[in-house]
Write an enzyme that holds these catalytic residues in place. Structure first.
Site, PDB file in Angstrom:
ATOM      1  N   ARG A  32       0.821  -1.224   0.000  1.00  0.00           N
ATOM      2  CA  ARG A  32       0.000   0.000   0.000  1.00  0.00           C
ATOM      3  C   ARG A  32       0.848   1.264   0.000  1.00  0.00           C
ATOM      4  O   ARG A  32       0.506   2.242  -0.650  1.00  0.00           O
ATOM      5  CB  ARG A  32      -0.959  -0.039   1.178  1.00  0.00           C
ATOM      6  N   ASP A 137     -15.332   9.914   8.472  1.00  0.00           N
ATOM      7  CA  ASP A 137     -14.285   8.917   8.235  1.00  0.00           C
ATOM      8  C   ASP A 137     -12.947   9.631   8.414  1.00  0.00           C
ATOM      9  O   ASP A 137     -12.878  10.862   8.355  1.00  0.00           O
ATOM     10  CB  ASP A 137     -14.390   8.332   6.808  1.00  0.00           C
TER      11      ASP A 137
HETATM   12  C1  SAM Z   1     -13.921  -1.584   6.343  1.00  0.00           C
HETATM   13  S1  SAM Z   1     -14.479   0.089   6.243  1.00  0.00           S
HETATM   14  C2  SAM Z   1     -16.078  -0.053   6.970  1.00  0.00           C
HETATM   15  C3  SAM Z   1     -17.095   0.833   6.307  1.00  0.00           C
HETATM   16  C4  SAM Z   1     -18.546   0.703   6.848  1.00  0.00           C
HETATM   17  N1  SAM Z   1     -18.639   1.135   8.219  1.00  0.00           N
HETATM   18  C5  SAM Z   1     -19.062  -0.711   6.712  1.00  0.00           C
HETATM   19  O1  SAM Z   1     -19.162  -1.429   7.704  1.00  0.00           O
HETATM   20  O2  SAM Z   1     -19.350  -1.117   5.585  1.00  0.00           O
HETATM   21  C6  SAM Z   1     -13.518   0.852   7.531  1.00  0.00           C
HETATM   22  C7  SAM Z   1     -13.489   2.378   7.452  1.00  0.00           C
HETATM   23  O3  SAM Z   1     -12.941   2.868   8.666  1.00  0.00           O
HETATM   24  C8  SAM Z   1     -12.167   4.006   8.389  1.00  0.00           C
HETATM   25  N2  SAM Z   1     -11.239   4.241   9.513  1.00  0.00           N
HETATM   26  C9  SAM Z   1     -10.137   3.545   9.863  1.00  0.00           C
HETATM   27  N3  SAM Z   1      -9.567   4.079  10.947  1.00  0.00           N
HETATM   28  C10 SAM Z   1     -10.339   5.152  11.305  1.00  0.00           C
HETATM   29  C11 SAM Z   1     -10.252   6.118  12.350  1.00  0.00           C
HETATM   30  N4  SAM Z   1      -9.270   6.105  13.238  1.00  0.00           N
HETATM   31  N5  SAM Z   1     -11.220   7.068  12.413  1.00  0.00           N
HETATM   32  C12 SAM Z   1     -12.238   7.097  11.503  1.00  0.00           C
HETATM   33  N6  SAM Z   1     -12.343   6.218  10.487  1.00  0.00           N
HETATM   34  C13 SAM Z   1     -11.417   5.250  10.389  1.00  0.00           C
HETATM   35  C14 SAM Z   1     -11.485   3.649   7.077  1.00  0.00           C
HETATM   36  O4  SAM Z   1     -11.018   4.793   6.394  1.00  0.00           O
HETATM   37  C15 SAM Z   1     -12.603   2.923   6.336  1.00  0.00           C
HETATM   38  O5  SAM Z   1     -13.327   3.785   5.502  1.00  0.00           O
END
Ligand code: SAM
Length: 266
Positions: A32, A137
């Site tokens: 990545r 996010d």
């Molecule tokens: C696997 S996706 C899940 C998306 C959605 N909630 C779902 O369940 O389909 C995880 C998301 O968490 C976000 N993320 C990761 N670490 C984070 C943080 N510290 N604060 C806010 N968002 C975060 C990532 O950018 C990503 O968009």
């Protein structure tokens, strides 16, 4: 990537986002980070790390988190959550509630908050309600996608034809059929960048429901613990917290009451 550089990447990612990368994630980090390095024309991992650590604008750390985070999502993912939300909404509306505030706390490219918005409008069934969904996010890249609200045809495979025609417009995107979210759905969303690992958050609440799904899996227990207390503070009594099917609050100190697997009430 040598061990010292890998450890330094793990530390900076953890310190800024709460994402705890396991010691076995070296291949993932290499792949990545390499993508981002190609954009910048940097060929050495240590040189890229140096670039991240010395970029005082804070922009490159955002780019690193954009590259590292996993953004997999889909419309109506884990459909029982949306069925439960529809039922709760109907009950609240029957009780005379007209104002609804929900939060999609790791909204990724928007499929989750738009699914919440559709669920709200369907439950209201034409009744005028005052509804807002805060969609946040850590990644600026996914927030831009959410704001654009345009999805390739295959992304809408779990949306029924009736809902598709009510809430989306067919349009051409880069030579392919795509669906754009209609304005009346879009205007329910308020988009913000927010880091779940850095509470307290600026919102006051009270919120009716919080979706915090498939993001805590990347956090260690101490980050999870403070996030849960903050969500508890923001929810109204009787409000709901939805976590991913693969997640649980078992073993955590929390005042939430389990109501279904992966659904909790304040
Ligand atoms: C696997 S996706 C899940 C998306 C959605 N909630 C779902 O369940 O389909 C995880 C998301 O968490 C976000 N993320 C990761 N670490 C984070 C943080 N510290 N604060 C806010 N968002 C975060 C990532 O950018 C990503 O968009």
């Amino acid at each position: 990537m040598d061990q010292a550089t890998f450890s330094a990447f793990r530390k900076v990612v953890y310190d800024t986002s709460g994402i705890a990368l396991g010691a076995n994630k070296e291949a993932l980090v290499c792949a990545r980070v390499a993508k981002r390095m190609r954009v910048l024309g940097i060929t050495d991992y240590a040189a890229y790390l140096d670039h991240v650590l010395h970029d005082h604008s804070g922009e490159e750390i955002v780019q690193l988190i954009n590259a590292i985070s996993t953004n997999v999502t889909s419309f109506f993912r884990e459909p029982d959550h949306f069925e439960f939300l529809a039922q709760a909404m109907s009950e609240w509306i029957a009780d005379g509630q007209q104002r609804f505030r929900l939060w999609s706390s790791a909204c990724s490219t928007g499929e989750e908050p738009y699914s919440m918005a559709i669920t709200l409008l369907e439950a209201a069934g034409g009744l005028a309600i005052d509804a807002r969904i805060l969609a946040t996010d850590i990644s600026t890249r996914v927030l831009a996608e959410c704001d654009r609200g345009v999805y390739q045809r295959e992304k809408l495979k779990d949306v029924s034809p009736a809902l598709k025609s009510r809430y989306f417009e067919l349009r051409d995107s880069r030579g392919r059929d795509a669906y754009a979210v209609r304005q009346d759905l879009k205007r329910l969303l308020l988009l913000r960048r927010l880091n779940l690992a850095k509470p307290p958050f600026p919102m006051k609440g009270p919120l009716d429901a919080v979706f915090c799904r498939n993001v805590m899996i990347y956090f260690d227990n101490s980050s999870k613990q403070s996030l849960l207390s903050e969500i508890h503070r923001l929810l109204k009594p009787g409000g709901y917290l939805f976590v991913g099917h693969a997640e649980t609050l078992a073993g955590m100190r929390s005042q939430f009451k389990p109501v279904r697997p992966s659904i909790y009430a304040k």
